[in-house]
Design an enzyme around this catalytic site. Structure first.
Site, short mmCIF file in Angstrom:
data_model
loop_
_atom_site.label_atom_id
_atom_site.label_comp_id
_atom_site.label_asym_id
_atom_site.label_seq_id
_atom_site.Cartn_x
_atom_site.Cartn_y
_atom_site.Cartn_z
N GLU A 196 4.66 7.08 -0.17
CA GLU A 196 4.67 6.22 0.73
C GLU A 196 5.74 6.37 1.82
O GLU A 196 6.97 6.44 1.50
CB GLU A 196 5.04 4.91 -0.10
N CYS A 217 10.05 -1.27 3.56
CA CYS A 217 8.70 -0.69 4.21
C CYS A 217 7.68 -1.51 4.99
O CYS A 217 7.08 -0.86 5.74
CB CYS A 217 8.08 0.06 3.06
#
Lengths: 509, 509
Positions: free
Chosen positions: A265, A302
């Site tokens: 990620e 994120c």
């Protein structure tokens, strides 16, 4: 518990001899108690060899035993008590409330995977019985199940010292799938990592599992991580971090003799689309929600909303004015590490100097290691002409992109890279446009949300925390929620096996 | 039907202007009727642009409409009648019975995916309702579904002109998932490809779908295939062929701005392990089964048994003697193409000249384009010392590896590459050893089978036709059976969506 600075291999602590480093207090940049030894290549090999040896036993544990192990890890982490929270506060600069919440999330996540293991559906058991009478050829007996892929390398993330780290989502889902885990601890919170790693080691021992099921290594540079991903015994990788780091691991993994999947990620600016009706009716309300989401955790999520897209006009001006009015009251916040804080300052400075970008407002200034929230604006044509404006500035920085009309807004969407989330703010009058855009947005992100912001990632069976490249390396999966277990499984088919030779779960008729 | 030699793009036939090639009669090497025009880069772009435009409509078709489309393709292929079989016989050299069977398999496969679509489980619908009262933060409404990844490039395989080609398994599973397909036809059977491609085009038209849902391109070299995989509108690749071809596509796909998954089925020697008890009781019977499997379809199956592993001794000698006695009566068979036949001859010649390899027996010799079945033997130590003995020789070539004892047999297994299948021949007395070895074997292959051979791949919900690299590029999937639909899907999560904005399948409570 004491922080020894040791590597955790084979149920023991071992001193790493490949350099030493200190933990650093995030708010002051000063060294904290304890010194940590970096792993050598021999340490990496020792850990992966033990993981490989443990694999056959661990993957054949009963669902009950495996679930009990995940539960034991949760308990051992909780039993660390306040020491864990205090250490994590010092190392990361994150406040107590956030870290207590994150501890709860981490334990909850382990328990959710324990339930998922007990449920057993992840095994994907399939039975297709024989038919010896079939013409022209008899039909064989076929059974299928998912098996664990093998030992997994997990890279701790800087921004979630508990929930995406040593015993975070990647570790929980890999262990749930039946894979031993070798963690490369993040050097931003080594003491926190060691405490949690020791807790996992205790759970391994209490559950009577082979010690190779878990290991944790420190790294003074990139060597250990690279060696882990290149190691032939490692069969999958879980990573949360920068695009540069993630793509470097993807390259190593694809150049192995036997390439392996990397679940990285990486980066996302999480576009927020403000539709005209919503802006008209509640520009100020949305601006308040946006500013709160932008500064949450110093913007170190994120899913931080780094990009706003809207059609220019009076209502957008109201939104910008409100955000510009709120931001100067937002306190500066300690960032996770000195280098993250430096990179954030540089990213903000690049935007400030950009000829096509204008500053809307900044938050309060703070200390050397603090991040100052910053909001900018630019025209859609400038945004489209300057691809670098899509680069993530990790921290509380946002950019409002002003479009001439809905058509230009759509063309901005067409130029976007893959994202973790896209948020839509809509009123009744916007729904038709928004519903039409859904098809475009589905191709751009793993999660779409209405009238909210991406921060706050629910640990749920229906969560996708993932998305098309470069948000992640593999848009077919998620790193949060129960679906993550499938990352670490592969199907095997058994044809005409006598019952005695079948794996236990496939013996039923 | 007429074979025009045209590319099939946008519901029409278009002449490719990038070189011309002829179909070749496999048994004579002479050109067959019809000349085929290779696609230009502009043709590739035209096909992928139309596929991208068709994507949003096609992926939102109802399950009923999509299933009806798959059924229509099956019917249109059946309606081609004997012309298809006759053309495929000429182009591939495969016998009528085999091709009629393969046509049935191809239609059956399309119908199986139609059922899988109607079943709807592949959508993975998940509902996690909101809880506004939850503390400290309200819980959002979360729903999840799988969506189609985007247009898919499918490469026809040489060895299954119907079942792994224009409307074969990859095309069927991609269309089932909701992905438009652009096929790169295999130049070994261009006429067969065009007939099937026209059938798919008719089905597209009859079902009222956008013409971009399907296209088929010819290639005089590698240019078209490479351009397809590099095209930003293509989002996944299905390939069955050589390791060299598959790894070349993997490299292109990984170097794209947005990397995409490549599902390449490449090479496998499908080890057969003969356990002592089985050998003792029925060496001759197993030898007969083995020889029949070895020569099936001139050995041109991905699952052809190219490697036998057993402990040396009297019983293995009996096995070898029986196989050596049967083989000389096996007729030579036309191979698929001149270059496949040449590569097979060279592979057999390499084994004949190898200092550590001994010839057991050969089949009957034949014409210039025929393959002669060949069986060799070598010691386990020689096999382990010479990695090239693991290289697939595509065709009816087998190698018996003789081990000193069970321990050496296990060490041979430890050195094996990833495989599609591993077959075990066992008697009661072997079961304990075999059951123990299962753990090792699961890590080496996608399908394990007992007392049979890998040839004959059942189209079943419980089939895995896949396996660890280098058998395939991605051991987490299968190219045969209903599980293949998951290759072309990715999950998306919808948070707090008003009903009117939700995709239809997620609107239920």
């Amino acid at each position: 518990m004491t922080i020894s600075g040791n590597l955790l291999i084979g149920g023991k602590g071992t001193r790493g001899s490949n350099g030493e480093f200190s933990a650093v207090e995030a708010s002051t940049g000063k060294p904290l108690e304890g010194s940590f030894g970096g792993a050598t290549k021999a340490d990496v090999e020792a850990a992966t060899k033990l993981a490989w040896q443990a694999f056959d036993i661990y993957r054949e544990t009963s669902l009950e035993d495996r679930a009990a192990f995940l539960e034991a890890i949760a308990q051992e982490i909780e039993a660390l008590g306040d020491e864990l929270v205090v250490r994590a506060m010092a190392e990361t600069g994150l406040p107590r409330g956030r870290l207590e919440g994150e501890r709860g999330r981490t334990a909850g996540q382990l328990r959710l995977f324990a339930k998922e293991v007990l449920d057993g559906r992840f095994q994907e058991l399939r039975f297709d019985p024989a038919n010896p009478e079939r013409k022209p050829a008899p039909k064989p007996d076929l059974r299928l199940r998912n098996i664990a892929v093998g030992p997994v390398a997990v890279f701790g993330a800087s921004n979630f010292p508990l929930a995406f780290s040593v015993a975070g989502g990647d570790t929980a889902s890999a262990l749930a799938a039946g894979c031993p885990v070798v963690v490369k601890a993040h050097s931003a919170h080594p003491g926190t990592s060691e405490l949690v790693g020791q807790a996992v080691q205790r759970a391994v021992e209490k559950c009577g599992l082979p010690a190779g099921v878990f290991a944790m290594l420190f790294d003074t540079g990139f060597e250990v991580g690279q060696a882990l991903v290149a190691d032939p015994r490692i069969r999958a990788v879980g990573f949360t971090g920068s695009r540069r780091g993630g793509t470097a691991l993807m390259k190593i993994a694809s150049e192995r003799k036997q390439p392996i999947p990397v679940y990285a990620e990486m980066s996302s600016i999480n576009p927020v689309i403000l539709f005209p009706g919503a802006l008209k009716n509640r520009a100020e309300q949305i601006a308040t929600g946006f500013v709160n989401s932008l500064v949450l955790g110093a913007g170190q999520f994120c899913t931080n909303p780094g990009l706003l897209i809207a059609v220019e006009g009076e209502d957008l001006d109201t939104f910008i004015a409100k955000a510009g009015q709120l931001l100067p009251d937002m306190p500066a916040q300690t960032m996770l590490t000195g280098s993250i804080s430096k990179a954030y300052c540089e990213g903000v400075a690049r935007l400030e100097k950009h000829p096509e970008v204008t500053l809307v407002a900044k938050g309060k200034t703070g200390g050397e290691f603090d991040g100052v929230a910053s909001l900018f604006q630019a025209s859609a044509s400038a945004f489209q002409a300057h691809h670098e404006l899509q680069d993530e500035v990790f921290g509380a920085a946002g950019l409002v992109v002003k479009c001439r009309d809905v058509a230009e807004l759509e063309s901005v969407l067409d130029g976007l890279e893959g994202q973790l989330t896209i948020a839509l703010h809509v009123d009744e009058s916007d729904m038709e446009d928004a519903a039409r855009l859904r098809l475009k947005l589905e191709m751009l992100a793993g999660r779409l949300l209405v009238d909210g912001f991406g921060t706050g990632v629910e640990v749920s069976p229906a969560m996708v925390h993932g998305g098309p490249y470069p948000a992640t390396s593999d848009g077919r999966t998620t790193s949060v929620g129960t679906l993550a277990i499938y990352r670490f499984l592969r199907p095997v088919s058994y044809q005409d096996f006598p019952t005695a030779m079948l794996p236990q779960p496939l013996r039923q008729a």
